[in-house]
Design an enzyme around this catalytic site. Structure first.
Site, PDB file in Angstrom:
ATOM      1  N   GLY A   8       0.865  -1.187   0.000  1.00  7.72           N
ATOM      2  CA  GLY A   8       0.000   0.000   0.000  1.00  7.72           C
ATOM      3  C   GLY A   8       0.897   1.230   0.000  1.00  7.72           C
ATOM      4  N   ALA A   9       0.966   1.891  -1.160  1.00  9.90           N
ATOM      5  CA  ALA A   9       1.854   3.072  -1.281  1.00  9.90           C
ATOM      6  C   ALA A   9       1.029   4.353  -1.239  1.00  9.90           C
ATOM      7  CB  ALA A   9       2.661   2.984  -2.579  1.00  9.90           C
ATOM      8  N   ASP A  32       2.057  -1.409  -4.614  1.00 11.37           N
ATOM      9  CA  ASP A  32       0.658  -0.969  -4.720  1.00 11.37           C
ATOM     10  C   ASP A  32       0.048  -1.590  -5.972  1.00 11.37           C
ATOM     11  OD1 ASP A  32      -0.866   1.605  -3.168  1.00 11.37           O
ATOM     12  OD2 ASP A  32      -1.782   0.963  -5.066  1.00 11.37           O
ATOM     13  N   ARG A  81     -10.693   5.543   5.778  1.00 12.70           N
ATOM     14  CA  ARG A  81     -12.022   5.947   6.246  1.00 12.70           C
ATOM     15  C   ARG A  81     -12.462   7.254   5.623  1.00 12.70           C
ATOM     16  NH1 ARG A  81     -13.415   6.442  12.315  1.00 12.70           N
ATOM     17  NH2 ARG A  81     -11.220   6.926  12.627  1.00 12.70           N
ATOM     18  N   ARG A 150      -1.349  10.881  20.402  1.00 16.15           N
ATOM     19  CA  ARG A 150      -2.416  11.897  20.319  1.00 16.15           C
ATOM     20  C   ARG A 150      -2.702  12.448  21.712  1.00 16.15           C
ATOM     21  NH1 ARG A 150      -5.852   8.636  15.757  1.00 16.15           N
ATOM     22  NH2 ARG A 150      -4.907   9.746  13.994  1.00 16.15           N
ATOM     23  N   HIS A 174      -8.428  -0.482  18.961  1.00 14.27           N
ATOM     24  CA  HIS A 174      -8.247   0.782  18.253  1.00 14.27           C
ATOM     25  C   HIS A 174      -9.604   1.238  17.709  1.00 14.27           C
ATOM     26  CE1 HIS A 174      -6.180   3.922  16.187  1.00 14.27           C
ATOM     27  NE2 HIS A 174      -6.412   3.457  14.989  1.00 14.27           N
TER      28      HIS A 174
HETATM   29  N1  APR Z   1      -2.679  -4.313  -2.938  1.00 17.62           N
HETATM   30  C1  APR Z   1      -1.839  -3.298  -2.726  1.00 17.62           C
HETATM   31  N2  APR Z   1      -2.257  -2.035  -2.497  1.00 17.62           N
HETATM   32  C2  APR Z   1      -3.578  -1.823  -2.496  1.00 17.62           C
HETATM   33  C3  APR Z   1      -4.521  -2.844  -2.698  1.00 17.62           C
HETATM   34  C4  APR Z   1      -4.030  -4.148  -2.936  1.00 17.62           C
HETATM   35  N3  APR Z   1      -4.845  -5.166  -3.148  1.00 17.62           N
HETATM   36  N4  APR Z   1      -5.755  -2.301  -2.629  1.00 17.62           N
HETATM   37  C5  APR Z   1      -5.608  -0.995  -2.366  1.00 17.62           C
HETATM   38  N5  APR Z   1      -4.293  -0.709  -2.287  1.00 17.62           N
HETATM   39  C6  APR Z   1      -3.666   0.580  -2.069  1.00 17.62           C
HETATM   40  C7  APR Z   1      -4.385   1.730  -2.719  1.00 17.62           C
HETATM   41  O1  APR Z   1      -4.130   1.761  -4.121  1.00 17.62           O
HETATM   42  C8  APR Z   1      -3.794   2.910  -1.992  1.00 17.62           C
HETATM   43  O2  APR Z   1      -2.683   3.460  -2.652  1.00 17.62           O
HETATM   44  O3  APR Z   1      -3.645   0.911  -0.696  1.00 17.62           O
HETATM   45  C9  APR Z   1      -3.373   2.309  -0.633  1.00 17.62           C
HETATM   46  C10 APR Z   1      -4.099   2.917   0.550  1.00 17.62           C
HETATM   47  O4  APR Z   1      -3.696   4.230   0.624  1.00 17.62           O
HETATM   48  P1  APR Z   1      -4.680   5.441   1.016  1.00 17.62           P
HETATM   49  O5  APR Z   1      -5.970   5.266   0.291  1.00 17.62           O
HETATM   50  O6  APR Z   1      -3.908   6.691   0.841  1.00 17.62           O
HETATM   51  O7  APR Z   1      -4.999   5.167   2.542  1.00 17.62           O
HETATM   52  P2  APR Z   1      -4.068   5.450   3.796  1.00 17.62           P
HETATM   53  O8  APR Z   1      -4.347   6.786   4.339  1.00 17.62           O
HETATM   54  O9  APR Z   1      -2.665   5.074   3.482  1.00 17.62           O
HETATM   55  O10 APR Z   1      -4.667   4.392   4.828  1.00 17.62           O
HETATM   56  C11 APR Z   1      -4.507   3.005   4.605  1.00 17.62           C
HETATM   57  O11 APR Z   1      -4.291   2.534   6.928  1.00 17.62           O
HETATM   58  O12 APR Z   1      -4.535   3.954   8.730  1.00 17.62           O
HETATM   59  C12 APR Z   1      -5.153   2.978   7.958  1.00 17.62           C
HETATM   60  O13 APR Z   1      -7.503   3.526   8.082  1.00 17.62           O
HETATM   61  C13 APR Z   1      -6.380   3.507   7.256  1.00 17.62           C
HETATM   62  O14 APR Z   1      -7.121   1.351   6.557  1.00 17.62           O
HETATM   63  C14 APR Z   1      -6.504   2.541   6.128  1.00 17.62           C
HETATM   64  C15 APR Z   1      -5.045   2.229   5.789  1.00 17.62           C
END
Ligand code: APR
Length: 311
Positions: A8-9, A32, A81, A150, A174
């Site tokens: 997840g990038a 990602d 979220r 926090r 959490h």
């Molecule tokens: N494989 C890899 N990456 C994925 C996949 C997958 N199958 N599905 C989604 N992603 C990627 C998305 O493309 C996106 O870039 O996961 C990333 C999530 O990043 P953001 O939407 O920016 O979310 P973020 O703020 O990083 O939060 C991610 O962490 O803190 C928790 O609640 C938050 O559950 C959420 C997670």
């Protein structure tokens, strides 16, 4: 150099990469599903390294094969979220994403430690443990460091004292039922309850519990990422440097605090063995009741997961 892969990038994943590379803790691989995005962010961060004089290499990719032989895998993949959405609403979508991320990375890094960040946190950590079949020392969830930070920040705002003097301990799941332990929290050794008037302290506790939602409501298009990702970096550092650091994290419970077969936020010792030990505080009756309420809420989400996924 050690190797950390971040699945997840997005906001938390790429910001975690930033904190890790800035501290030269490891080489970092960002994975990602979106094509080009992890490659672009990875390259951008790599190009920052000469300026700060750090030799971490950063690679963005869509291919799990690039995660081969990671020492630590950090899972942030999922959907963030949105306003009005509870962490538990995320369950269905994120269970599928995290399940795949965990099993795919384990194939290439059978010896890695897993740190989970995706929400609903306790249940995504539980899913990772069950899907990988790893022992509990190798799967940890990030939550307590963030929730405690926090609270520390709010105490600093209220008192004007350095954050370095402020120790706060937020345990439990959490979620909105998390348990800020005001009796154990202190400012330079002075109990918080003696330093801050009761009504002000109650306001801090409430704001801490809703800390994630406060940021979601402000950002409107995502959730917090600076503090969550630096919390993950602290956990990774403690493991890589074998620091024996005691911090609140989500850990798999085997009888501690009277809880079993679930993840829950408790003080743990992080070192070369990952989650090496769970520390048990002596709780009073009120604290025990708060723990039980929070545990009931986590158990509910675990039960919802078990209805969705064969574990
Ligand atoms: N494989 C890899 N990456 C994925 C996949 C997958 N199958 N599905 C989604 N992603 C990627 C998305 O493309 C996106 O870039 O996961 C990333 C999530 O990043 P953001 O939407 O920016 O979310 P973020 O703020 O990083 O939060 C991610 O962490 O803190 C928790 O609640 C938050 O559950 C959420 C997670």
């Amino acid at each position: 150099m050690k190797k950390i892969s971040i699945i997840g990038a997005g906001m938390t994943g790429s910001t975690a990469a930033h904190w890790l590379a800035e501290r030269e803790l490891a080489d970092v691989v960002l994975v990602d599903v979106v094509e080009g995005m992890p490659q672009g962010k990875g390259l951008d961060l790599l190009e920052a390294m000469p300026i700060i004089g750090k030799d971490s290499s950063i690679l963005g990719t869509n291919d799990y094969a690039d995660t081969q032989d990671s020492d630590i895998v950090i899972i942030t993949a999922g959907v963030a979220r949105k306003p009005g959405m509870s962490r538990d609403d995320l369950l269905t979508t994120n269970a599928a994403i995290v399940g795949t991320a965990a099993t795919e990375t384990l194939k290439y890094s059978p010896n890695a430690f897993f740190i989970v960040l995706t929400n609903p946190l306790d249940t995504m950590a539980y899913l990772t443990l069950k899907k990988t079949g790893l022992p509990r020392n190798r799967v940890i969830g990030q939550a307590g460091i963030l929730d405690s930070a926090r609270m520390r920040a709010f105490v600093a705002l209220e008192t004007g004292v350095s954050v370095e003097n402020i120790q706060c301990y937020v345990l439990g799941g959490h979620g909105d039922e998390m348990v800020p332990l005001t009796r154990h929290s202190n400012i330079a050794g002075i109990p918080l309850r003696e330093y801050i008037p009761a009504d002000k302290l109650e306001a801090i506790v409430n704001r801490t519990r809703k800390g994630g939602g406060e940021i979601v409501n402000l950002l409107k298009t995502g959730s917090a990422y600076y503090a969550p990702s630096v919390a993950v970096a602290q956990m990774a550092e403690a493991i890589l440097k074998d620091k024996k650091l005691i911090v609140p994290c989500a850990a798999y419970m085997q009888g501690e605090y009277g809880l079993n077969d679930m993840f829950f936020g408790v003080p743990v010792m992080l070192g070369a063995g990952g989650m090496e030990k769970i520390i048990e505080y002596k709780l009073d009756a009120d604290e025990k009741a708060a723990f039980e309420k929070s545990a009931a809420s986590v158990k509910e989400t675990h039960a919802a997961l078990k209805k969705l996924v064969q574990l």
